[in-house]
Structure formats: structure tokens, C-alpha cells
Design a protein around this motif. Structure first.
Motif, PDB file in Angstrom:
ATOM      1  N   HIS A 153      -7.504  -1.927 -10.807  1.00 25.75           N
ATOM      2  CA  HIS A 153      -8.031  -1.093  -9.826  1.00 25.75           C
ATOM      3  C   HIS A 153      -9.020  -1.563  -8.760  1.00 25.75           C
ATOM      4  CE1 HIS A 153     -11.617   1.431  -8.692  1.00 25.75           C
ATOM      5  NE2 HIS A 153     -10.273   2.295  -8.178  1.00 25.75           N
ATOM      6  N   ASP A 154      -9.389  -2.777  -9.268  1.00 28.01           N
ATOM      7  CA  ASP A 154     -10.836  -3.230  -8.773  1.00 28.01           C
ATOM      8  C   ASP A 154     -10.468  -4.399  -7.660  1.00 28.01           C
ATOM      9  OD1 ASP A 154     -12.469  -1.676 -10.094  1.00 28.01           O
ATOM     10  OD2 ASP A 154     -12.920  -3.298 -10.655  1.00 28.01           O
ATOM     11  N   GLU A 155      -9.143  -4.796  -7.669  1.00 26.10           N
ATOM     12  CA  GLU A 155      -8.700  -5.860  -6.919  1.00 26.10           C
ATOM     13  C   GLU A 155      -8.189  -5.492  -5.855  1.00 26.10           C
ATOM     14  OE1 GLU A 155      -5.783  -8.543  -8.046  1.00 26.10           O
ATOM     15  OE2 GLU A 155      -6.768  -8.675 -10.023  1.00 26.10           O
ATOM     16  N   ALA A 156      -7.446  -4.082  -6.220  1.00 25.53           N
ATOM     17  CA  ALA A 156      -6.825  -3.201  -5.192  1.00 25.53           C
ATOM     18  C   ALA A 156      -7.871  -1.805  -4.275  1.00 25.53           C
ATOM     19  CB  ALA A 156      -6.375  -1.916  -5.870  1.00 25.53           C
ATOM     20  N   MET A 157      -9.329  -1.604  -4.517  1.00 26.28           N
ATOM     21  CA  MET A 157     -10.367  -0.543  -4.162  1.00 26.28           C
ATOM     22  C   MET A 157     -10.387  -2.185  -2.426  1.00 26.28           C
ATOM     23  SD  MET A 157     -10.843   1.744  -4.416  1.00 26.28           S
ATOM     24  CE  MET A 157     -12.085   2.160  -3.609  1.00 26.28           C
ATOM     25  N   ALA A 158     -10.749  -3.632  -3.497  1.00 28.54           N
ATOM     26  CA  ALA A 158     -11.384  -4.507  -2.488  1.00 28.54           C
ATOM     27  C   ALA A 158     -10.244  -4.602  -0.886  1.00 28.54           C
ATOM     28  CB  ALA A 158     -11.337  -5.777  -3.177  1.00 28.54           C
ATOM     29  N   ILE A 194      -6.490  -2.605   4.738  1.00 28.98           N
ATOM     30  CA  ILE A 194      -6.041  -0.934   5.552  1.00 28.98           C
ATOM     31  C   ILE A 194      -7.103  -0.569   6.101  1.00 28.98           C
ATOM     32  CG2 ILE A 194      -5.524   0.894   4.711  1.00 28.98           C
ATOM     33  CD1 ILE A 194      -4.873  -0.263   2.016  1.00 28.98           C
ATOM     34  N   TYR A 195      -8.514  -0.192   6.050  1.00 26.88           N
ATOM     35  CA  TYR A 195      -9.108   0.385   7.420  1.00 26.88           C
ATOM     36  C   TYR A 195      -8.847  -0.883   8.370  1.00 26.88           C
ATOM     37  CZ  TYR A 195      -9.970   3.044   3.463  1.00 26.88           C
ATOM     38  OH  TYR A 195     -10.660   4.265   2.434  1.00 26.88           O
ATOM     39  N   ARG A 196      -9.163  -2.126   8.482  1.00 28.16           N
ATOM     40  CA  ARG A 196      -9.222  -2.366   9.684  1.00 28.16           C
ATOM     41  C   ARG A 196      -8.059  -2.317  10.051  1.00 28.16           C
ATOM     42  NH1 ARG A 196      -8.032  -7.521   9.839  1.00 28.16           N
ATOM     43  NH2 ARG A 196      -8.889  -7.217   7.395  1.00 28.16           N
ATOM     44  N   LEU A 197      -6.935  -2.664   9.425  1.00 29.21           N
ATOM     45  CA  LEU A 197      -5.659  -2.947  10.016  1.00 29.21           C
ATOM     46  C   LEU A 197      -5.035  -1.710  11.063  1.00 29.21           C
ATOM     47  CD1 LEU A 197      -3.872  -5.203   7.235  1.00 29.21           C
ATOM     48  CD2 LEU A 197      -3.775  -5.750   9.659  1.00 29.21           C
ATOM     49  N   ARG A 198      -5.811  -0.730  10.693  1.00 24.49           N
ATOM     50  CA  ARG A 198      -5.386   0.793  10.883  1.00 24.49           C
ATOM     51  C   ARG A 198      -6.177   1.399  12.002  1.00 24.49           C
ATOM     52  NH1 ARG A 198      -5.543   5.390   6.621  1.00 24.49           N
ATOM     53  NH2 ARG A 198      -7.338   5.114   7.053  1.00 24.49           N
ATOM     54  N   ARG A 199      -6.961   0.883  12.134  1.00 20.62           N
ATOM     55  CA  ARG A 199      -7.850   0.560  13.650  1.00 20.62           C
ATOM     56  C   ARG A 199      -7.102  -0.050  14.308  1.00 20.62           C
ATOM     57  NH1 ARG A 199     -12.546  -0.891  11.656  1.00 20.62           N
ATOM     58  NH2 ARG A 199     -12.479  -2.830  12.309  1.00 20.62           N
ATOM     59  N   ASN A 200      -7.275  -1.391  13.973  1.00 22.33           N
ATOM     60  CA  ASN A 200      -7.321  -2.355  14.805  1.00 22.33           C
ATOM     61  C   ASN A 200      -5.546  -1.927  15.990  1.00 22.33           C
ATOM     62  OD1 ASN A 200      -9.556  -3.414  14.644  1.00 22.33           O
ATOM     63  ND2 ASN A 200      -8.089  -5.617  13.395  1.00 22.33           N
ATOM     64  N   LEU A 201      -4.626  -1.456  14.648  1.00 26.70           N
ATOM     65  CA  LEU A 201      -2.830  -0.828  15.062  1.00 26.70           C
ATOM     66  C   LEU A 201      -3.180   0.026  16.031  1.00 26.70           C
ATOM     67  CD1 LEU A 201      -0.917  -1.550  11.911  1.00 26.70           C
ATOM     68  CD2 LEU A 201      -0.976  -3.440  13.701  1.00 26.70           C
ATOM     69  N   GLN A 238       0.170   5.883   3.886  1.00 32.03           N
ATOM     70  CA  GLN A 238       0.234   5.664   2.688  1.00 32.03           C
ATOM     71  C   GLN A 238       0.520   4.652   1.638  1.00 32.03           C
ATOM     72  OE1 GLN A 238       4.701   5.599   3.795  1.00 32.03           O
ATOM     73  NE2 GLN A 238       4.925   7.598   4.619  1.00 32.03           N
ATOM     74  N   ALA A 239      -0.104   4.033   1.420  1.00 37.70           N
ATOM     75  CA  ALA A 239      -0.847   2.556   0.833  1.00 37.70           C
ATOM     76  C   ALA A 239      -2.028   3.240   0.519  1.00 37.70           C
ATOM     77  CB  ALA A 239      -0.606   1.310   0.923  1.00 37.70           C
ATOM     78  N   ASP A 240      -3.015   3.876   1.292  1.00 41.00           N
ATOM     79  CA  ASP A 240      -3.665   3.957   1.201  1.00 41.00           C
ATOM     80  C   ASP A 240      -4.343   5.603   0.090  1.00 41.00           C
ATOM     81  OD1 ASP A 240      -6.530   4.856   1.427  1.00 41.00           O
ATOM     82  OD2 ASP A 240      -6.524   6.546   3.102  1.00 41.00           O
ATOM     83  N   GLU A 241      -3.043   6.129   0.812  1.00 41.26           N
ATOM     84  CA  GLU A 241      -2.670   7.736  -0.546  1.00 41.26           C
ATOM     85  C   GLU A 241      -2.533   7.107  -1.341  1.00 41.26           C
ATOM     86  OE1 GLU A 241      -3.546  11.368  -1.451  1.00 41.26           O
ATOM     87  OE2 GLU A 241      -4.307  10.405   0.233  1.00 41.26           O
TER      88      GLU A 241
END
Length: 142
Positions: free
Chosen positions: A38-43, A48-55, A84-87
Motif C-alpha cells: 500500500h505504501d509503495e502504491a501511495m508513493a 498520477i496527479y502530476r501526469l493527470r495535470r500535465n496531460l 480510474q487507477a487513482d479511484e
């Protein structure tokens, strides 16, 4: 695919190697594995946020320029995949409950199932991030 199989086999291997450990130690070890995954995924959430913003920014710029609709469609799809990955991660966190009140056997089964779920979420996040990064890199220079 290989990562996913590795994630699935870790708890079983760990349990098998701890034949002398008591039940509480085995349960704690498996719970720690779940939380480490879980901690690896949270990192990766910041990626995800940065890529979503850039895209999104790139897509919006291309839309204003009335650019290639296929590229805009691809960018939109990548943004949706990131969402979807974030969700999927958020859903796992909402549903996860520490197995403190379960009997050992039930707790171990629950933790193994949660480990498998988290491994799938992590694999999904990894592939989504890789696809989004590749798409962004290919189209940001145009």
C-alpha cells in the motif's frame, strides 16, 4: 505480469518459511506486507496527479489549437485511466479494515485476499503511469 505474480507469491512464500513463528507473528508479517505494498502504491499517487495535470494541460492546449482529434482523444483516455487507477487505490483504502477482531485463520485469509487486491491495484497504477508518461513524452514536443 511478472511483478503481479511476485506480489501474489510473496505472502505465501513468507508464511511457508516461517514454520516456527507463532500465529500472531505470521499475521503481523502478512499485514506488514500488505501495508508495505500500500505504501509503495501511495508513493506513486503524486505521479498520477502530476501526469493527470500535465496531460490535461496539454489536451486543453491542443483543443484550443483545434489540433488532431485522435491525439486529443488519446490524451483524454490516458487522463481517464489515471483517474480510474487513482479511484482503485482510494476504493481499496475505503474498504480495507485491519483484521484485529478476526480469528487467526480468518485474518490470514483476509490479509492474503487484501494483498492480492493491492497487488492488482499497484500493477494497474504502474502500467497506467507508464502509458501516461509515454503518451505525454510523445506529444508534449509537438
Amino acid at each position: 505480469m511478472k511483478k503481479w505474480l511476485l506480489y501474489l507469491s510473496l505472502p505465501l512464500t513468507l508464511i511457508a518459511c516461517q514454520g516456527g513463528a507463532n500465529e500472531a507473528e505470521r499475521q503481523q508479517t502478512l499485514e506488514t506486507e500488505v501495508m508495505d505494498l500500500h505504501d509503495e502504491a501511495m508513493a506513486d499517487m503524486s505521479k498520477i496527479y502530476r501526469l493527470r495535470r500535465n496531460l490535461t494541460s496539454l489536451r486543453d492546449t491542443l483543443q484550443v489549437q483545434s489540433s488532431d482529434t485522435a491525439t486529443i482523444s488519446l490524451l483524454t483516455r490516458r487522463i481517464q485511466e489515471l483517474e480510474q487507477a487513482d479511484e482503485a487505490m482510494m476504493e481499496w483504502m475505503r474498504q480495507y479494515k485491519a483484521p484485529d477482531t478476526l480469528a487467526h485463520q480468518q485474518a490470514m485469509l483476509y490479509l492474503q485476499q487484501e494483498h492480492e487486491k493491492m497487488a492488482r491495484v499497484k500493477t494497474r497504477m504502474d502500467s497506467t503511469i507508464a502509458n501516461a508518461q509515454k503518451t505525454y513524452t510523445q506529444h508534449e514536443q509537438k
